[in-house]
Design a protein around this motif. Sequence first.
Motif, PDB file in Angstrom:
ATOM      1  N   UNK A   1       3.308  -7.280  19.469  1.00 37.17           N
ATOM      2  CA  UNK A   1       4.405  -6.692  20.376  1.00 37.17           C
ATOM      3  C   UNK A   1       5.102  -7.461  20.298  1.00 37.17           C
ATOM      4  N   UNK A   2       6.035  -6.544  20.536  1.00 38.88           N
ATOM      5  CA  UNK A   2       7.987  -7.403  21.029  1.00 38.88           C
ATOM      6  C   UNK A   2       7.879  -7.391  21.708  1.00 38.88           C
ATOM      7  N   UNK A   3       9.503  -7.581  22.066  1.00 43.28           N
ATOM      8  CA  UNK A   3       9.811  -7.554  23.563  1.00 43.28           C
ATOM      9  C   UNK A   3      10.247  -6.067  23.965  1.00 43.28           C
ATOM     10  N   UNK A   4      10.219  -5.589  23.456  1.00 42.92           N
ATOM     11  CA  UNK A   4      10.757  -4.217  23.208  1.00 42.92           C
ATOM     12  C   UNK A   4      10.254  -3.176  24.042  1.00 42.92           C
ATOM     13  N   UNK A   5       8.747  -3.213  22.920  1.00 35.71           N
ATOM     14  CA  UNK A   5       7.443  -2.460  23.488  1.00 35.71           C
ATOM     15  C   UNK A   5       6.706  -2.944  24.645  1.00 35.71           C
ATOM     16  N   UNK A   6       6.893  -4.372  25.138  1.00 34.19           N
ATOM     17  CA  UNK A   6       6.231  -4.749  26.310  1.00 34.19           C
ATOM     18  C   UNK A   6       7.546  -4.063  27.753  1.00 34.19           C
ATOM     19  N   UNK A  44      14.883 -22.355  28.602  1.00 32.93           N
ATOM     20  CA  UNK A  44      14.950 -21.776  29.827  1.00 32.93           C
ATOM     21  C   UNK A  44      15.325 -20.333  29.887  1.00 32.93           C
ATOM     22  N   UNK A  45      15.872 -19.437  28.755  1.00 29.04           N
ATOM     23  CA  UNK A  45      15.315 -18.309  28.330  1.00 29.04           C
ATOM     24  C   UNK A  45      14.146 -17.885  28.846  1.00 29.04           C
ATOM     25  N   UNK A  46      12.780 -18.366  28.095  1.00 28.13           N
ATOM     26  CA  UNK A  46      11.606 -17.731  27.750  1.00 28.13           C
ATOM     27  C   UNK A  46      11.250 -18.075  29.400  1.00 28.13           C
ATOM     28  N   UNK A  47      11.488 -18.632  29.638  1.00 29.37           N
ATOM     29  CA  UNK A  47      11.069 -19.131  31.180  1.00 29.37           C
ATOM     30  C   UNK A  47      11.773 -17.957  32.342  1.00 29.37           C
ATOM     31  N   UNK A  48      12.604 -17.988  32.106  1.00 22.25           N
ATOM     32  CA  UNK A  48      13.631 -16.834  32.667  1.00 22.25           C
ATOM     33  C   UNK A  48      12.656 -15.528  32.252  1.00 22.25           C
ATOM     34  N   UNK A  54       7.012 -11.288  35.350  1.00 15.55           N
ATOM     35  CA  UNK A  54       5.690 -11.809  35.595  1.00 15.55           C
ATOM     36  C   UNK A  54       4.231 -12.422  34.684  1.00 15.55           C
ATOM     37  N   UNK A  55       4.415 -12.995  33.135  1.00 16.48           N
ATOM     38  CA  UNK A  55       4.555 -13.293  32.490  1.00 16.48           C
ATOM     39  C   UNK A  55       4.456 -15.359  32.127  1.00 16.48           C
ATOM     40  N   UNK A  56       3.755 -14.856  31.542  1.00 18.68           N
ATOM     41  CA  UNK A  56       3.933 -16.928  31.086  1.00 18.68           C
ATOM     42  C   UNK A  56       4.365 -16.963  29.986  1.00 18.68           C
ATOM     43  N   UNK A  57       4.843 -18.110  30.191  1.00 14.45           N
ATOM     44  CA  UNK A  57       5.693 -18.465  28.666  1.00 14.45           C
ATOM     45  C   UNK A  57       5.684 -18.940  27.865  1.00 14.45           C
ATOM     46  N   UNK A  58       3.851 -18.931  27.616  1.00 16.21           N
ATOM     47  CA  UNK A  58       2.615 -18.607  26.366  1.00 16.21           C
ATOM     48  C   UNK A  58       2.953 -17.335  25.915  1.00 16.21           C
ATOM     49  N   UNK A  59       2.864 -16.043  26.549  1.00 17.31           N
ATOM     50  CA  UNK A  59       2.165 -14.993  26.542  1.00 17.31           C
ATOM     51  C   UNK A  59       4.229 -14.665  25.712  1.00 17.31           C
ATOM     52  N   UNK A  60       5.244 -15.107  26.203  1.00 17.46           N
ATOM     53  CA  UNK A  60       6.946 -14.691  25.976  1.00 17.46           C
ATOM     54  C   UNK A  60       6.661 -15.046  24.588  1.00 17.46           C
ATOM     55  N   UNK A  61       6.227 -16.837  24.586  1.00 19.25           N
ATOM     56  CA  UNK A  61       6.212 -16.620  22.827  1.00 19.25           C
ATOM     57  C   UNK A  61       5.759 -16.095  21.950  1.00 19.25           C
ATOM     58  N   UNK A  62       4.698 -15.578  22.261  1.00 18.98           N
ATOM     59  CA  UNK A  62       3.633 -14.743  20.980  1.00 18.98           C
ATOM     60  C   UNK A  62       4.095 -13.134  21.142  1.00 18.98           C
ATOM     61  N   UNK A  63       5.110 -12.990  21.460  1.00 24.00           N
ATOM     62  CA  UNK A  63       5.309 -12.035  21.522  1.00 24.00           C
ATOM     63  C   UNK A  63       6.049 -12.108  19.757  1.00 24.00           C
ATOM     64  N   UNK A  64       6.204 -10.873  18.904  1.00 18.75           N
ATOM     65  CA  UNK A  64       6.247 -10.587  17.572  1.00 18.75           C
ATOM     66  C   UNK A  64       7.898  -9.600  17.003  1.00 18.75           C
ATOM     67  N   UNK A  65       8.503 -10.511  16.677  1.00 11.09           N
ATOM     68  CA  UNK A  65       9.668  -9.550  16.233  1.00 11.09           C
ATOM     69  C   UNK A  65       9.395  -9.127  14.780  1.00 11.09           C
ATOM     70  N   UNK A  66       8.388  -8.817  13.684  1.00 10.87           N
ATOM     71  CA  UNK A  66       8.288  -9.221  12.218  1.00 10.87           C
ATOM     72  C   UNK A  66       8.821  -8.077  12.395  1.00 10.87           C
TER      73      UNK A  66
END
Length: 99
Positions: A1-6, A44-48, A54-66
Amino acid sequence: MTLQNLLDLENITKYQLSKASGISKTTVIDICSGKTTIEKCNAKTIQQIARALNRSMEEIMRLDNSEYHPDTGMPINEAHYECGLPKDLKNSINNMKKS
């Protein structure tokens, strides 16, 4: 899932994420388009982003842009580029590819 998908899943626009997170709209667009990868963002960007969604930083880091080319940010799958074209134009493109 990408950030756009989310964002699509949460029914949030890039502008809304930008305002809620305090991150520039350009940065959000670059991440969503694949021009900038999540891995290249600072903590800081990931945290913001995580806080705004309302997600964890780990969830955001797992987003895929492949699905995007890492150098250009353009989609790897180019099949959608030629969708919905008139028949004559499709034929011209196919003839050009053959030559």
